[in-house]
Design a protein around this motif. Structure first.
Motif, mmCIF file in Angstrom:
data_model
loop_
_atom_site.group_PDB
_atom_site.id
_atom_site.type_symbol
_atom_site.label_atom_id
_atom_site.label_comp_id
_atom_site.label_asym_id
_atom_site.label_seq_id
_atom_site.Cartn_x
_atom_site.Cartn_y
_atom_site.Cartn_z
ATOM 1 N N LEU A 154 -0.003 -34.830 36.244
ATOM 2 C CA LEU A 154 -1.204 -33.639 36.306
ATOM 3 C C LEU A 154 -1.757 -33.933 35.640
ATOM 4 O O LEU A 154 -0.876 -33.299 34.149
ATOM 5 C CB LEU A 154 -0.165 -32.410 36.629
ATOM 6 N N ASP A 155 -2.996 -33.764 35.407
ATOM 7 C CA ASP A 155 -3.729 -32.686 34.058
ATOM 8 C C ASP A 155 -4.803 -32.034 33.660
ATOM 9 O O ASP A 155 -4.803 -31.628 35.382
ATOM 10 C CB ASP A 155 -4.540 -33.838 33.255
ATOM 11 N N ALA A 156 -4.966 -30.724 32.912
ATOM 12 C CA ALA A 156 -5.787 -29.415 33.861
ATOM 13 C C ALA A 156 -6.187 -29.578 32.254
ATOM 14 O O ALA A 156 -5.889 -29.892 31.577
ATOM 15 C CB ALA A 156 -5.162 -28.438 33.896
ATOM 16 N N VAL A 157 -7.727 -28.706 32.149
ATOM 17 C CA VAL A 157 -8.558 -27.825 31.075
ATOM 18 C C VAL A 157 -8.335 -26.702 31.574
ATOM 19 O O VAL A 157 -9.565 -26.532 32.215
ATOM 20 C CB VAL A 157 -10.138 -29.274 30.843
ATOM 21 N N VAL A 158 -8.323 -26.136 30.859
ATOM 22 C CA VAL A 158 -8.235 -24.269 31.014
ATOM 23 C C VAL A 158 -9.079 -23.820 29.853
ATOM 24 O O VAL A 158 -9.377 -24.444 28.575
ATOM 25 C CB VAL A 158 -7.379 -24.113 30.691
ATOM 26 N N ILE A 159 -10.426 -23.155 30.665
ATOM 27 C CA ILE A 159 -11.935 -22.892 29.577
ATOM 28 C C ILE A 159 -11.433 -21.380 29.731
ATOM 29 O O ILE A 159 -11.764 -20.764 30.420
ATOM 30 C CB ILE A 159 -13.194 -22.992 29.937
ATOM 31 N N VAL A 160 -11.289 -21.338 28.551
ATOM 32 C CA VAL A 160 -11.003 -18.853 28.481
ATOM 33 C C VAL A 160 -11.156 -19.421 26.768
ATOM 34 O O VAL A 160 -10.697 -20.103 25.705
ATOM 35 C CB VAL A 160 -9.497 -19.038 28.347
ATOM 36 N N GLU A 161 -11.938 -18.304 26.291
ATOM 37 C CA GLU A 161 -11.718 -17.675 25.169
ATOM 38 C C GLU A 161 -10.523 -17.102 24.163
ATOM 39 O O GLU A 161 -10.226 -18.015 23.346
ATOM 40 C CB GLU A 161 -13.143 -17.044 25.107
ATOM 41 N N LEU A 162 -9.617 -16.165 24.876
ATOM 42 C CA LEU A 162 -8.794 -15.686 24.597
ATOM 43 C C LEU A 162 -7.596 -15.587 25.596
ATOM 44 O O LEU A 162 -8.352 -15.017 26.505
ATOM 45 C CB LEU A 162 -8.648 -14.637 23.729
ATOM 46 N N PRO A 163 -6.466 -15.958 25.700
ATOM 47 C CA PRO A 163 -5.890 -16.175 24.493
ATOM 48 C C PRO A 163 -6.188 -17.671 24.179
ATOM 49 O O PRO A 163 -6.447 -18.299 24.799
ATOM 50 C CB PRO A 163 -4.261 -15.254 24.372
ATOM 51 N N ARG A 164 -5.806 -17.942 22.640
ATOM 52 C CA ARG A 164 -5.423 -19.009 22.570
ATOM 53 C C ARG A 164 -4.661 -19.840 22.954
ATOM 54 O O ARG A 164 -3.069 -19.721 23.373
ATOM 55 C CB ARG A 164 -5.915 -19.836 21.126
ATOM 56 N N ILE A 165 -5.057 -21.407 23.810
ATOM 57 C CA ILE A 165 -3.854 -21.884 24.794
ATOM 58 C C ILE A 165 -3.065 -23.126 24.044
ATOM 59 O O ILE A 165 -1.636 -22.593 23.829
ATOM 60 C CB ILE A 165 -3.859 -22.824 26.031
ATOM 61 N N GLY A 166 -3.431 -23.148 22.866
ATOM 62 C CA GLY A 166 -2.677 -24.484 21.835
ATOM 63 C C GLY A 166 -1.584 -23.951 21.397
ATOM 64 O O GLY A 166 0.164 -24.458 21.678
ATOM 65 N N PRO A 167 -0.863 -22.445 20.965
ATOM 66 C CA PRO A 167 0.469 -22.233 20.790
ATOM 67 C C PRO A 167 1.573 -22.109 21.761
ATOM 68 O O PRO A 167 2.514 -21.765 22.110
ATOM 69 C CB PRO A 167 0.507 -20.600 20.439
ATOM 70 N N ARG A 168 1.264 -22.234 23.000
ATOM 71 C CA ARG A 168 1.525 -21.477 24.444
ATOM 72 C C ARG A 168 2.271 -23.227 25.083
ATOM 73 O O ARG A 168 2.167 -23.128 26.235
ATOM 74 C CB ARG A 168 0.933 -20.806 25.346
#
Ligand code: MG
Length: 160
Positions: free
Chosen positions: A95-109
């Motif tokens: 499974l692979d996905a791209v999440v496009i959102v300004e906030l919150p940042r995805i990286g830390p979670r």
């Protein structure tokens, strides 16, 4: 025989709703508006695996017109779709996905989200990925009003 499935979802972000992504709650001022909990990542992934297996889509199986699905934990949809895909004779390979959102940042979670998806769909952790992208200055994503997710699933037929 391998099959690829594509899933897409978008939700408006509004003040005061819990922000759920891939079954993980992230503290934020806004959260996805939706009939269920509005978890766009789980919705896109669920549609990707269902699509790859040639099954009905998320909207048909778990209708937003059904009062039973009001406020529903989207993890239920993910687990149910995963079971349906397996019953149809497939194994979820990746499974692979791209999440496009300004906030919150995805990286830390990100690690936590990958782990949760791996559990819900019963896929090896190293075969699950999620990437975050910002709105690059363009509304309505850059203004924090929208989350958008694109997802793909690879399935292989087993046992027949
Ligand atoms: Mg949705």
């Amino acid at each position: 025989m391998n099959r690829i499935g594509l899933g897409y979802d978008r939700h408006r972000l509004v003040v005061g709703r819990p922000f759920l992504l891939g079954g993980v709650r992230i503290p934020h001022t806004h959260g996805p508006l939706g009939h269920s909990d509005g978890d766009a990542l789980l919705h896109a992934l669920t549609d990707a695996v269902l699509g790859a297996a040639g099954l009905d889509d998320l909207g048909s199986l778990y209708s937003d017109k059904d009062p039973q699905n009001a406020g529903r934990d989207s993890a239920d949809f993910a687990r149910d779709a995963s079971a349906r895909v397996k019953a149809a004779g497939f194994r979820i390979v990746s499974l692979d996905a791209v999440v496009i959102v300004e906030l919150p940042r995805i990286g830390p979670r990100r690690a936590e989200i990958r782990q949760r998806i791996s559990e819900l769909f019963e896929v090896a952790l190293d075969a699950v990925n999620v990437k975050g992208k910002s709105g690059e200055g363009f509304a309505p994503i850059a203004t924090g009003e929208l989350i958008e997710v694109h997802a793909v699933a690879l399935l292989e037929r087993v046992g027949r």
